[in-house]
Design a protein around this motif. Structure first.
Motif, PDB file in Angstrom:
ATOM      1  N   ASN A  14       0.759  -1.375  -0.189  1.00  0.00           N
ATOM      2  CA  ASN A  14      -0.024   0.191  -0.008  1.00  0.00           C
ATOM      3  C   ASN A  14       0.605   1.265  -0.086  1.00  0.00           C
ATOM      4  O   ASN A  14       0.432   2.206  -0.332  1.00  0.00           O
ATOM      5  N   VAL A  15       2.163   1.151   0.374  1.00  0.00           N
ATOM      6  CA  VAL A  15       3.123   2.467   0.407  1.00  0.00           C
ATOM      7  C   VAL A  15       3.230   2.980  -0.677  1.00  0.00           C
ATOM      8  O   VAL A  15       2.974   4.308  -0.859  1.00  0.00           O
ATOM      9  N   PRO A  16       3.774   2.380  -1.719  1.00  0.00           N
ATOM     10  CA  PRO A  16       4.037   3.160  -3.011  1.00  0.00           C
ATOM     11  C   PRO A  16       2.829   3.167  -3.736  1.00  0.00           C
ATOM     12  O   PRO A  16       2.424   4.528  -4.400  1.00  0.00           O
ATOM     13  N   ILE A  17       1.713   2.542  -3.660  1.00  0.00           N
ATOM     14  CA  ILE A  17       0.390   2.840  -4.192  1.00  0.00           C
ATOM     15  C   ILE A  17      -0.425   4.212  -3.500  1.00  0.00           C
ATOM     16  O   ILE A  17      -0.932   5.119  -4.340  1.00  0.00           O
ATOM     17  N   GLY A  18      -0.267   4.184  -2.375  1.00  0.00           N
ATOM     18  CA  GLY A  18      -0.717   5.346  -1.681  1.00  0.00           C
ATOM     19  C   GLY A  18       0.093   6.693  -1.909  1.00  0.00           C
ATOM     20  O   GLY A  18      -0.451   7.709  -2.020  1.00  0.00           O
ATOM     21  N   ALA A  19       1.601   6.366  -2.128  1.00  0.00           N
ATOM     22  CA  ALA A  19       2.326   7.570  -2.157  1.00  0.00           C
ATOM     23  C   ALA A  19       2.093   8.322  -3.640  1.00  0.00           C
ATOM     24  O   ALA A  19       1.714   9.528  -3.731  1.00  0.00           O
ATOM     25  N   VAL A  20       1.465   7.433  -4.622  1.00  0.00           N
ATOM     26  CA  VAL A  20       1.276   7.733  -6.022  1.00  0.00           C
ATOM     27  C   VAL A  20      -0.051   8.322  -5.989  1.00  0.00           C
ATOM     28  O   VAL A  20      -0.243   9.505  -6.556  1.00  0.00           O
ATOM     29  N   ALA A  21      -0.927   7.908  -5.049  1.00  0.00           N
ATOM     30  CA  ALA A  21      -2.304   8.470  -5.217  1.00  0.00           C
ATOM     31  C   ALA A  21      -2.244   9.826  -4.471  1.00  0.00           C
ATOM     32  O   ALA A  21      -3.021  10.806  -4.796  1.00  0.00           O
ATOM     33  N   TRP A  22      -1.420  10.092  -3.438  1.00  0.00           N
ATOM     34  CA  TRP A  22      -1.291  11.277  -2.532  1.00  0.00           C
ATOM     35  C   TRP A  22      -0.820  12.314  -3.455  1.00  0.00           C
ATOM     36  O   TRP A  22      -1.359  13.504  -3.615  1.00  0.00           O
ATOM     37  N   ILE A  23       0.281  11.933  -4.428  1.00  0.00           N
ATOM     38  CA  ILE A  23       0.834  13.015  -5.284  1.00  0.00           C
ATOM     39  C   ILE A  23      -0.199  13.474  -6.475  1.00  0.00           C
ATOM     40  O   ILE A  23      -0.217  14.631  -6.617  1.00  0.00           O
ATOM     41  N   LEU A  24      -0.640  12.219  -6.904  1.00  0.00           N
ATOM     42  CA  LEU A  24      -1.722  12.643  -7.817  1.00  0.00           C
ATOM     43  C   LEU A  24      -2.884  13.384  -7.622  1.00  0.00           C
ATOM     44  O   LEU A  24      -3.264  14.185  -8.004  1.00  0.00           O
ATOM     45  N   ALA A  25      -3.030  13.418  -6.244  1.00  0.00           N
ATOM     46  CA  ALA A  25      -4.278  14.064  -5.558  1.00  0.00           C
ATOM     47  C   ALA A  25      -3.920  15.587  -5.482  1.00  0.00           C
ATOM     48  O   ALA A  25      -4.679  16.367  -5.797  1.00  0.00           O
ATOM     49  N   LEU A  26      -2.741  15.758  -5.132  1.00  0.00           N
ATOM     50  CA  LEU A  26      -1.980  17.073  -4.947  1.00  0.00           C
ATOM     51  C   LEU A  26      -1.996  17.760  -6.339  1.00  0.00           C
ATOM     52  O   LEU A  26      -2.362  18.993  -6.153  1.00  0.00           O
ATOM     53  N   ILE A  27      -1.818  17.034  -7.221  1.00  0.00           N
ATOM     54  CA  ILE A  27      -1.775  17.911  -8.512  1.00  0.00           C
ATOM     55  C   ILE A  27      -2.916  17.948  -9.125  1.00  0.00           C
ATOM     56  O   ILE A  27      -3.193  19.059  -9.721  1.00  0.00           O
ATOM     57  N   VAL A  28      -3.725  16.675  -9.211  1.00  0.00           N
ATOM     58  CA  VAL A  28      -4.908  16.772  -9.947  1.00  0.00           C
ATOM     59  C   VAL A  28      -6.183  17.483  -9.480  1.00  0.00           C
ATOM     60  O   VAL A  28      -6.653  18.313 -10.195  1.00  0.00           O
ATOM     61  N   LEU A  29      -6.290  17.239  -8.225  1.00  0.00           N
ATOM     62  CA  LEU A  29      -7.518  17.706  -7.734  1.00  0.00           C
ATOM     63  C   LEU A  29      -7.455  19.292  -6.974  1.00  0.00           C
ATOM     64  O   LEU A  29      -6.518  19.592  -6.714  1.00  0.00           O
ATOM     65  N   LYS A  30      -8.427  19.882  -7.549  1.00  0.00           N
ATOM     66  CA  LYS A  30      -8.563  21.407  -7.232  1.00  0.00           C
ATOM     67  C   LYS A  30      -8.923  21.535  -5.772  1.00  0.00           C
ATOM     68  O   LYS A  30     -10.039  20.685  -5.528  1.00  0.00           O
ATOM     69  N   PRO A  31      -8.626  22.630  -5.407  1.00  0.00           N
ATOM     70  CA  PRO A  31      -9.176  22.997  -3.793  1.00  0.00           C
ATOM     71  C   PRO A  31     -10.537  23.318  -4.050  1.00  0.00           C
ATOM     72  O   PRO A  31     -10.795  24.017  -4.875  1.00  0.00           O
ATOM     73  N   ASP A  32     -11.166  22.927  -3.088  1.00  0.00           N
ATOM     74  CA  ASP A  32     -12.963  23.199  -3.053  1.00  0.00           C
ATOM     75  C   ASP A  32     -13.220  24.161  -1.975  1.00  0.00           C
ATOM     76  O   ASP A  32     -12.646  24.370  -1.147  1.00  0.00           O
ATOM     77  N   ALA A  33     -14.493  24.594  -2.209  1.00  0.00           N
ATOM     78  CA  ALA A  33     -14.951  25.458  -1.037  1.00  0.00           C
ATOM     79  C   ALA A  33     -15.678  24.999   0.060  1.00  0.00           C
ATOM     80  O   ALA A  33     -16.775  24.400  -0.038  1.00  0.00           O
ATOM     81  N   PRO A  34     -14.863  24.683   1.341  1.00  0.00           N
ATOM     82  CA  PRO A  34     -15.441  24.115   2.238  1.00  0.00           C
ATOM     83  C   PRO A  34     -16.771  24.970   2.828  1.00  0.00           C
ATOM     84  O   PRO A  34     -16.977  26.179   2.465  1.00  0.00           O
ATOM     85  N   GLN A  35     -17.806  24.285   3.580  1.00  0.00           N
ATOM     86  CA  GLN A  35     -19.087  24.748   3.884  1.00  0.00           C
ATOM     87  C   GLN A  35     -18.763  25.130   5.374  1.00  0.00           C
ATOM     88  O   GLN A  35     -19.345  24.314   6.426  1.00  0.00           O
ATOM     89  N   PRO A  36     -18.172  26.143   6.001  1.00  0.00           N
ATOM     90  CA  PRO A  36     -17.843  26.194   7.491  1.00  0.00           C
ATOM     91  C   PRO A  36     -19.069  26.503   8.352  1.00  0.00           C
ATOM     92  O   PRO A  36     -18.915  26.716   9.556  1.00  0.00           O
ATOM     93  N   SER A  37     -20.155  26.798   7.706  1.00  0.00           N
ATOM     94  CA  SER A  37     -21.217  27.440   8.290  1.00  0.00           C
ATOM     95  C   SER A  37     -22.034  26.378   9.339  1.00  0.00           C
ATOM     96  O   SER A  37     -22.590  26.960  10.378  1.00  0.00           O
ATOM     97  N   GLU A  38     -22.026  25.324   8.888  1.00  0.00           N
ATOM     98  CA  GLU A  38     -22.703  24.126   9.727  1.00  0.00           C
ATOM     99  C   GLU A  38     -21.862  23.599  10.851  1.00  0.00           C
ATOM    100  O   GLU A  38     -20.820  23.406  10.604  1.00  0.00           O
ATOM    101  N   SER A  39     -22.662  23.676  12.145  1.00  0.00           N
ATOM    102  CA  SER A  39     -22.070  23.238  13.145  1.00  0.00           C
ATOM    103  C   SER A  39     -21.822  21.655  13.376  1.00  0.00           C
ATOM    104  O   SER A  39     -22.840  20.947  12.677  1.00  0.00           O
TER     105      SER A  39
END
Length: 501
Positions: A185-210
């Motif tokens: 899982n270590v190499p697979i997870g490392a690749v997934a983390w790097i790809l997530a950092l590069i490909v996924l765009k930051p989204d807008a959280p909804q902090p209003s809900e308690s």
């Protein structure tokens, strides 16, 4: 419709009818995490006898390496919907990957069964978030008009996990060591983390809900205790056991109080108001019965092949592959059809095909030709490819952007609960039936242990294996009945394209 931002690049157009490169990139990132999470469940299942030997423990205690992971999933899944809204799916997804990989590394360093169980809990806390978060990210990126096709992509690890897990686990243990079922899982997870950092765009959280602290104190332990009680049924051999009844009843009470609480607060941990959506309600009912039937039946064939036919773990895993091939053929077709004609007809057709393939196993014997078994598995796979993810799509396709995270969390809770209940039911039925045949258990023991073969007459072994095959066949009948019951809620799934929500 709201413009999706969760995990999606600005240039994506969810109203487009085609799966563009941006959506496919996001799908690739999400599948990496889903594969790790789902494969890890079935890979470790193969290793339980190894844990017994290495850590000098009983099967029941070694099986807690599975139960601990499952209970951690059950605890964290209810929190995922709120956390995704509050912190954003990208950040939470990357945190889940870190937790999962950290837990995997710790598992590989285990020095006894207790430490392994503890580290599996850490691993499960990360793994429990990966699938609902992945479904949320994919649904936001694709939009309602294409969710059927992206759910088909997500369905690949969900359907192939129970098939590829035994193959991978058997190979790693046989040619390397048990440590590698976690270290992989270590190499697979490392690749997934790097790809997530590069490909996924930051989204807008909804902090209003308690945050619903009361809901968390009710739902998470309630679900975990209920599943603990259910998971204890096979080991106890009966429902009428304190180990089953006490946690099960306490869990149900906590869940009942949570329902009362959730209907009276503005932002509950699990949004029960989603059940006002007719499509989601029938999708939930369909998923419960399908998960019970599918994951329960998934236990039977590997056990039949090893205990009755004498196949190795690796060979048994390879023999199950036709089911995955069938699913891979129909999943992309089913995804397109769901987007065009709705999930109703697609899921009904898939369930009927599963019943046809599964019915074959109700007549299985100790010497049934393997090519017939392989053919029936392939037919089942064709049906499964048109069932699981189209049902998920039926729930998520009609939700708006703000509801998707909560909806995917709810469906994953349902899937986890149904699979645990199905596993328990099928295990108890099989154990009970095997106990009724006097020669079945000795014959299975001789089949599994070469040292015992010379101590039991061949004709006794032959008759015992016939009895064992009958027990398996009758248990498969229960699975067929569960799939048949699934046809009832599936009949009410929506027919037609989704409205733009």
């Amino acid at each position: 419709m709201s413009t999706p931002s969760s995990g999606a690049a600005p240039e994506l157009d969810p109203t487009s009818d085609k799966l563009d490169a941006g959506v496919l990139k996001i799908a690739g990132v999400v599948i990496f995490g889903a594969i790790m999470s789902i494969l890890d469940i079935t890979v470790v299942n193969v290793a339980i006898p190894t844990f017994q030997d290495v850590f000098d423990t009983s099967y029941t205690y070694a099986a807690w390496s599975m139960t601990g992971y499952t209970l951690a999933l059950a605890t964290v899944i209810p929190l995922t919907g709120w956390a995704a809204d509050r912190f954003g799916t990208k950040r939470l997804y990357m945190l889940a990957l870190v937790l999962f990989v950290l837990g995997s590394i710790l598992c590989s360093t285990s020095w006894n069964i207790t430490s392994l169980i503890a580290f599996r809990v850490i691993q499960g806390l990360g793994g429990g978030m990966l699938m609902p978060l992945g479904m949320t990210i994919m649904t936001h990126a694709a939009g309602p008009q294409r969710v059927g096709r992206v759910m088909a992509i997500m369905g690949v690890p969900m359907l192939l996990g129970p098939i590829m897990g035994p193959i991978l686990g058997g190979w790693l243990i046989e040619y390397f060591s048990w440590h590698w079922i976690f270290l992989i899982n270590v190499p697979i997870g490392a690749v997934a983390w790097i790809l997530a950092l590069i490909v996924l765009k930051p989204d807008a959280p909804q902090p209003s809900e308690s945050f619903d602290f009361v809901g968390m104190l009710l739902a998470s332990p309630g679900l975990a205790l209920f599943l603990f009680g259910v998971s204890s049924i096979p080991g106890e051999g009966t429902v009428a056991s304190a180990r089953v009844l006490i946690p099960g009843i306490i869990g149900l009470i906590l869940l009942a109080v949570f329902v009362w609480h959730a209907l009276r607060v503005d932002h509950p941990l699990i949004d029960l108001s989603l059940f006002a959506n007719r499509d989601l309600t029938f999708a939930v009912l369909t998923m419960v019965f399908f998960a019970m039937a599918f994951f329960g039946a998934a236990l039977l064939l590997p056990s039949y092949l090893q205990q009755v036919r004498g196949e190795t773990t690796l060979t048994a895993g390879l023999l199950i592959a036709p089911q995955g091939l069938g699913a891979m053929l129909t999943m992309p077709i089913a995804g397109r059809l769901v987007d065009k004609i709705g999930p109703g007809r697609v899921v009904l057709t898939g369930l009927v095909v599963i019943v046809i393939g599964l019915s074959f196993f109700t007549q299985v014997a100790a010497d049934t030709p393997l090519w017939q078994i392989e053919t029936a598995l392939f037919v089942m796979g064709l049906g499964m490819g048109a069932t699981m993810m189209p049902t998920m799509t039926a729930a998520l396709q009609t939700l708006n952007h703000q509801q998707v995270a909560r909806g995917s969390t709810l469906m994953n809770i349902v899937n986890q609960t149904g699979s645990s209940m199905g596993t328990a039911v099928i295990s108890v039925v099989l154990t009970t039936l095997l106990a009724r045949y006097t020669l079945a258990q000795p014959a299975i023991g001789a089949q599994m242990n070469p040292k015992l073969r010379d101590t039991i007459p061949p004709d006794v072994v032959s008759e015992g294996l016939d009895q064992a095959a009958s027990a398996f066949a009758h248990t498969w009948t229960v699975s067929v009945c569960l799939v048949a019951v699934t046809l009832i809620p599936a009949f009410f799934l929506r027919r037609g394209k989704p409205a733009d929500v």
